[in-house]
Structure formats: structure tokens, C-alpha cells
Design an enzyme around this catalytic site. Structure first.
Site, PDB file in Angstrom:
ATOM      1  NE  ARG A  91      23.189  84.835  30.510  1.00 42.64           N
ATOM      2  CZ  ARG A  91      23.018  85.358  28.885  1.00 42.64           C
ATOM      3  NH1 ARG A  91      22.868  84.919  28.584  1.00 42.64           N
ATOM      4  NH2 ARG A  91      22.936  86.807  29.084  1.00 42.64           N
ATOM      5  CB  SER A 133      19.280  84.549  22.466  1.00 40.20           C
ATOM      6  OG  SER A 133      18.142  84.371  24.176  1.00 40.20           O
TER       7      SER A 133
HETATM    8  P1  ADP Z   1      18.714  91.599  26.882  1.00 33.23           P
HETATM    9  O1  ADP Z   1      18.757  91.851  25.233  1.00 33.23           O
HETATM   10  O2  ADP Z   1      17.418  91.991  27.899  1.00 33.23           O
HETATM   11  O3  ADP Z   1      19.314  90.880  27.874  1.00 33.23           O
HETATM   12  P2  ADP Z   1      17.579  88.693  26.629  1.00 33.23           P
HETATM   13  O4  ADP Z   1      16.446  87.955  26.067  1.00 33.23           O
HETATM   14  O5  ADP Z   1      18.808  87.694  26.093  1.00 33.23           O
HETATM   15  O6  ADP Z   1      17.741  89.930  26.749  1.00 33.23           O
HETATM   16  O7  ADP Z   1      17.652  88.268  28.614  1.00 33.23           O
HETATM   17  C1  ADP Z   1      16.818  88.820  29.229  1.00 33.23           C
HETATM   18  C2  ADP Z   1      17.098  88.160  30.982  1.00 33.23           C
HETATM   19  O8  ADP Z   1      16.671  87.434  30.657  1.00 33.23           O
HETATM   20  C3  ADP Z   1      18.065  88.873  31.310  1.00 33.23           C
HETATM   21  O9  ADP Z   1      18.387  89.172  32.383  1.00 33.23           O
HETATM   22  C4  ADP Z   1      19.280  87.816  31.004  1.00 33.23           C
HETATM   23  O10 ADP Z   1      20.459  87.996  31.612  1.00 33.23           O
HETATM   24  C5  ADP Z   1      18.314  86.873  31.504  1.00 33.23           C
HETATM   25  N1  ADP Z   1      18.602  85.078  30.378  1.00 33.23           N
HETATM   26  C6  ADP Z   1      18.982  84.881  29.651  1.00 33.23           C
HETATM   27  N2  ADP Z   1      19.896  83.943  29.444  1.00 33.23           N
HETATM   28  C7  ADP Z   1      19.282  83.600  31.014  1.00 33.23           C
HETATM   29  C8  ADP Z   1      19.539  81.717  31.089  1.00 33.23           C
HETATM   30  N3  ADP Z   1      20.322  81.113  30.441  1.00 33.23           N
HETATM   31  N4  ADP Z   1      19.691  81.874  32.964  1.00 33.23           N
HETATM   32  C9  ADP Z   1      19.002  83.097  33.249  1.00 33.23           C
HETATM   33  N5  ADP Z   1      18.560  83.901  32.810  1.00 33.23           N
HETATM   34  C10 ADP Z   1      18.687  84.157  31.393  1.00 33.23           C
END
Ligand code: ADP
Length: 158
Positions: A91, A129
Site C-alpha cells: 500500500r 483491516s
Molecule cells: P497480514 O496479516 O498477512 O498482513 P492482511 O490481511 O492485513 O494480512 O493483508 C494481506 C495482504 O494484503 C498483505 O500483503 C497486505 O499488504 C495486503 N493488503 C492489505 N490491505 C491492502 C490494501 N488496502 N490494498 C492492497 N493490499 C492490501
């Protein structure tokens, strides 16, 4: 040989940013396996079943995705699923250092699996999230950050 990517994450909950990334990736790969991590450091808000259901609902209409959960090493899960690629989202610069280290470690663990980074459309670049959960807990409007079905379930579980 089918091109298969694993998109791992907590997805607690899936946001419009995740959905955007998955839609883009689904055009590049034969199959995308969304892998819900069970062993994250963060305490989960939604159960694994809730997360599987919300992801499937949010991604209705995209035929080449499958949602699974796993509690093993990511590279082992990827190899078991015959995936060649681990997909991660970037991001902002702040994501970079952690993601860079993660991909480096995974490359040591299994040099045959590539990590691929994708960025979301600009309007989704600030969604996380954890912020969605904070806004929800404080009674704010989360409708622009998550699919409607996710918003409804989050409100039920609050
Ligand atoms: P984690 O706990 O592995 O970071 P997440 O569910 O928060 O799990 O995120 C999973 C993946 O998606 C990660 O690579 C994160 O950087 C990406 N991600 C989270 N939010 C976004 C977003 N708004 N746009 C693009 N990628 C995202």
C-alpha cells in the site's frame, strides 16, 4: 502448467483493497488461492469460518479463486498447493520493509517460489483491516472500506 498464486493474509476482515488486488490478480493467473493465516501474531476478531464465508461472498463471480486456511509455513502451503507465486499487496512505503524481509526469508526457505507485489487502485491504498475494526468499534461508517456483506457481518459480531 497452470499458473497458481497464493494470496496469504489475515483477512480479518477482507477489505475493498484486498478485493481490488484479487480481481486484478485473477486476470493474471489461472488460479488464485486465498490462504487465511491461522497463526498470526494478531488476535483475530472474526473466526476462520466467518472469514472464509465473507471472502467467498465478496468475491462471488470470480471463478478462479479458492479460499483455504493454513497453519504451516507459507512456502510449504504454497508448495502443497502447487503454487509458483506468493502474492502480497503493497500500500505504501511503510509496508515495504516488512514485506521485503518476509519475501527474503521465504526465498531462503524455498527458492523456487517467487513473491510478487501488487499495488491496489489509489482509492484503496489507505485501507487496512485493523483501521476498519477500530472505526467499527467507535461507531464510524465503514461502508466505503469493505463490501456490504462484510459490513453486515462485522456489525453482527461486534
Ligand atoms: P497480514 O496479516 O498477512 O498482513 P492482511 O490481511 O492485513 O494480512 O493483508 C494481506 C495482504 O494484503 C498483505 O500483503 C497486505 O499488504 C495486503 N493488503 C492489505 N490491505 C491492502 C490494501 N488496502 N490494498 C492492497 N493490499 C492490501
Amino acid at each position: 502448467m497452470k499458473k497458481i498464486a497464493i494470496y496469504p493474509g489475515s483477512f480479518d476482515p477482507i477489505t475493498n483493497g484486498h478485493v481490488d488486488l484479487i480481481k486484478r490478480a485473477s486476470k493474471l493467473f489461472d488460479d488464485i488461492i486465498i490462504g487465511i493465516t491461522q497463526n498470526g501474531k494478531k488476535a483475530a476478531f472474526l473466526s476462520i469460518d466467518d472469514r472464509i464465508n465473507t471472502i467467498n461472498t465478496a468475491l462471488k463471480g470470480i471463478d478462479n479463486i479458492k479460499v483455504l486456511s493454513f497453519d504451516t509455513l507459507l512456502v510449504d502451503f504454497a508448495a502443497k498447493q502447487n503454487a509458483q507465486v506468493i502474492l502480497r499487496g503493497l500500500r505504501a512505503v511503510s509496508d515495504f520493509e516488512y514485506e521485503f524481509r518476509l519475501s527474503g526469508m521465504n526465498k531462503h526457505l524455498n527458492p523456487n517460489i517467487e513473491t510478487l507485489f501488487m499495488t491496489p487502485a489509489e482509492q484503496y491504498a489507505n485501507i487496512s483491516s485493523s483501521l476498519v475494526k477500530e472505526i467499527l468499534a467507535l461507531g464510524g461508517d465503514i461502508s466505503v472500506f469493505v463490501p456490504a456483506s462484510v459490513e453486515a457481518l462485522l456489525k453482527q459480531r461486534l
